[in-house]
Design a protein around this motif. Sequence first.
Motif, PDB file in Angstrom:
ATOM      1  N   LEU A 298       0.846  -1.192   0.000  1.00 54.61           N
ATOM      2  CA  LEU A 298       0.000   0.000   0.000  1.00 54.61           C
ATOM      3  C   LEU A 298       0.884   1.245   0.000  1.00 54.61           C
ATOM      4  N   LEU A 299       0.971   1.901  -1.136  1.00 50.06           N
ATOM      5  CA  LEU A 299       1.614   3.210  -1.192  1.00 50.06           C
ATOM      6  C   LEU A 299       0.535   4.228  -0.839  1.00 50.06           C
ATOM      7  N   MET A 300       0.461   4.565   0.444  1.00 47.28           N
ATOM      8  CA  MET A 300      -0.663   5.365   0.932  1.00 47.28           C
ATOM      9  C   MET A 300      -0.530   6.843   0.612  1.00 47.28           C
ATOM     10  N   GLY A 301       0.685   7.275   0.271  1.00 48.69           N
ATOM     11  CA  GLY A 301       0.862   8.647  -0.176  1.00 48.69           C
ATOM     12  C   GLY A 301       0.793   9.667   0.944  1.00 48.69           C
ATOM     13  N   PRO A 302       0.774  10.961   0.570  1.00 43.15           N
ATOM     14  CA  PRO A 302       0.807  12.038   1.568  1.00 43.15           C
ATOM     15  C   PRO A 302      -0.564  12.356   2.154  1.00 43.15           C
ATOM     16  N   VAL A 303      -1.360  11.317   2.437  1.00 41.34           N
ATOM     17  CA  VAL A 303      -2.735  11.538   2.886  1.00 41.34           C
ATOM     18  C   VAL A 303      -2.809  11.977   4.338  1.00 41.34           C
ATOM     19  N   SER A 304      -1.738  11.736   5.111  1.00 43.52           N
ATOM     20  CA  SER A 304      -1.778  12.096   6.531  1.00 43.52           C
ATOM     21  C   SER A 304      -0.560  12.910   6.951  1.00 43.52           C
ATOM     22  N   ASP A 305       0.151  13.465   5.985  1.00 42.02           N
ATOM     23  CA  ASP A 305       1.364  14.215   6.324  1.00 42.02           C
ATOM     24  C   ASP A 305       1.075  15.420   7.208  1.00 42.02           C
ATOM     25  N   LEU A 306      -0.145  15.960   7.122  1.00 41.83           N
ATOM     26  CA  LEU A 306      -0.445  17.206   7.823  1.00 41.83           C
ATOM     27  C   LEU A 306      -1.388  17.014   9.005  1.00 41.83           C
ATOM     28  N   ILE A 307      -1.500  15.791   9.500  1.00 50.10           N
ATOM     29  CA  ILE A 307      -2.299  15.512  10.695  1.00 50.10           C
ATOM     30  C   ILE A 307      -1.463  14.643  11.631  1.00 50.10           C
ATOM     31  N   PRO A 308      -1.838  14.546  12.907  1.00 50.69           N
ATOM     32  CA  PRO A 308      -0.998  13.791  13.849  1.00 50.69           C
ATOM     33  C   PRO A 308      -0.875  12.302  13.551  1.00 50.69           C
TER      34      PRO A 308
END
Length: 568
Positions: free
Chosen positions: A22-32
């Motif tokens: 799973l290449l989940m990507g930058p989907v949570s880079d800006l949340i804890p």
Amino acid sequence: MAVPDLVLLHPPSVMDFRKRTLLMGPVSDLIPSTPVFDMYPIGFTTMASHLESRGWEVRIANVATRMLASSRFDPDRFVRSLDAAMFGIDLHWMPHVQGALELARMVKRHHPDRPVLMGGFSASYYHADLLRGHPEVDFVLRGDSVEVPLERLSEAVEKGKGLEEVPNLTWRLDGSVKVNPLSHVPDSLDEVLIDYGLMVRKVLRYRDLEGHLPYRNWKSNPMSIAVSVRGCTHNCVNCAGSCDSFGRNFGRSSPAYRSPRLLADDVARAEEHVKGATFVVGDIRQQGRKYASEFLAELRRRKVRNEIVLELFTPCDAAFAKEVSASLDRFSVQMSPETHDEVVRKAQGKPYANVGVERSAEAFLDAGCGRFDLFFMIGLPGQTPGSVEGTVRYVERLYDRFRGKRLFPFISPLAPFLDPGGNAFEHPEKHGFKVLARTLEEHAQLSTMPSWKYVLNYETRWMTRDQIVDASYSAGLGMNDIKERMGLIPRDTAERTRSRIMAARELSGMIDAVVSKDGWNEADLAALRDSAKDLSESTVCEKEELDWTDNSFYASIPRMVGSLLRKR
């Protein structure tokens, strides 16, 4: 040890994420949280606090953090080891749909006689579908305030009473779905209890630190939350928490606020337990400047020392920034203008100008703000790849203007899902969106796709999935270069981020090559699994750039012990 009356379980986004590529990507880079969205909702704390205050025993078990903490942790064995009168699973935001459904099946397999309850925004939206198509789910409590309905349901389960009088409940009787009225929609949050000592007591009782952590990185970046409002006065088109969505899906015609005094009490009590930032949910000006001024005056009287993080939904004037500064020792501010393009911003539901954004940043930075975070987004109505490039150039001008003044802009994609219930999901053509998944099952299937490009449940009239992904990586590179040139991040940090983005982009292409072949399966991706895992977090920026505090969990231990001794 007595069997709990309720065990609240928080799932990862994909239950078997450790076994999949799973290449989940930058989907949570800006949340804890991490890309498996391991942060459980604040509603777990308010529901548990409410029930515990009335004599019920509640346990919180964050299955996602347990799975992240140890590769040896077996969620199936853990669920089998539990017992409770009832199990609750959150399906608040849609990224949890696959994990929530799989966890519900797991619970029902091991505890077939125990009822399984779901709740949250997404569960409320799909309440009838959950009961019709998923026998592992027995109840759904709808709405944004289910503390009292949960108490009523717990009483009914314990005493074997009928369920017809439980407000907000969707349930099943003789194979047919029953939908009770959505009648519990309080117009004030003053009856909501947040027991900040609950986690400490439960960790000791159940000897389970990881399972009670709000999110994996909480030990290194502890944060508490104070909730000023449920509901919203704004209408961002992609948001399930918009004014229209609250009215359409959760029975709320107007926001419910917590009184300034009680909200300040929450902040002060959080400080007794946690040495770290306290995030105040909701713009404190939503109910008017009088409310905001009263809240700030209450904080000033309490002499709060923790850093307080405030949200701005719209621009502010210098007088407000000065008032905040006069009331708080340490504070930071977050604002989400989404884009530099005022036409796109208006289409997104935020009709204000860049000059207001810049004046707000200037006012707060001049007033001593610790940091002023600006969040931009990719995948908006009217936004093109060229517009995204324009946002990066705008950020460079902001950096140049506020050089050395603690301004921190970030950019990330609107991912993975357009919120079901939001205006764009309900009226996609009107807002220029193409929705690629509608049902629970379609979203669950998307969740397990090997690259975040294929997980996206939308495209826009102006950007395809491919363009959203490419623009996200390009914008990440551009922002990283700017921060390096401005001296905001060290050269080695910039180089690590640059290498990760380039590697993620390359890996995305390799996954595309596999998925394009007929009959591909998970085994075809096995060689890419470790790389996908390594490149799915801190993709477009270092996650530590978002940290508000240098304090770790261990700095809070004396406060926690003191609160236990005071029985607070």
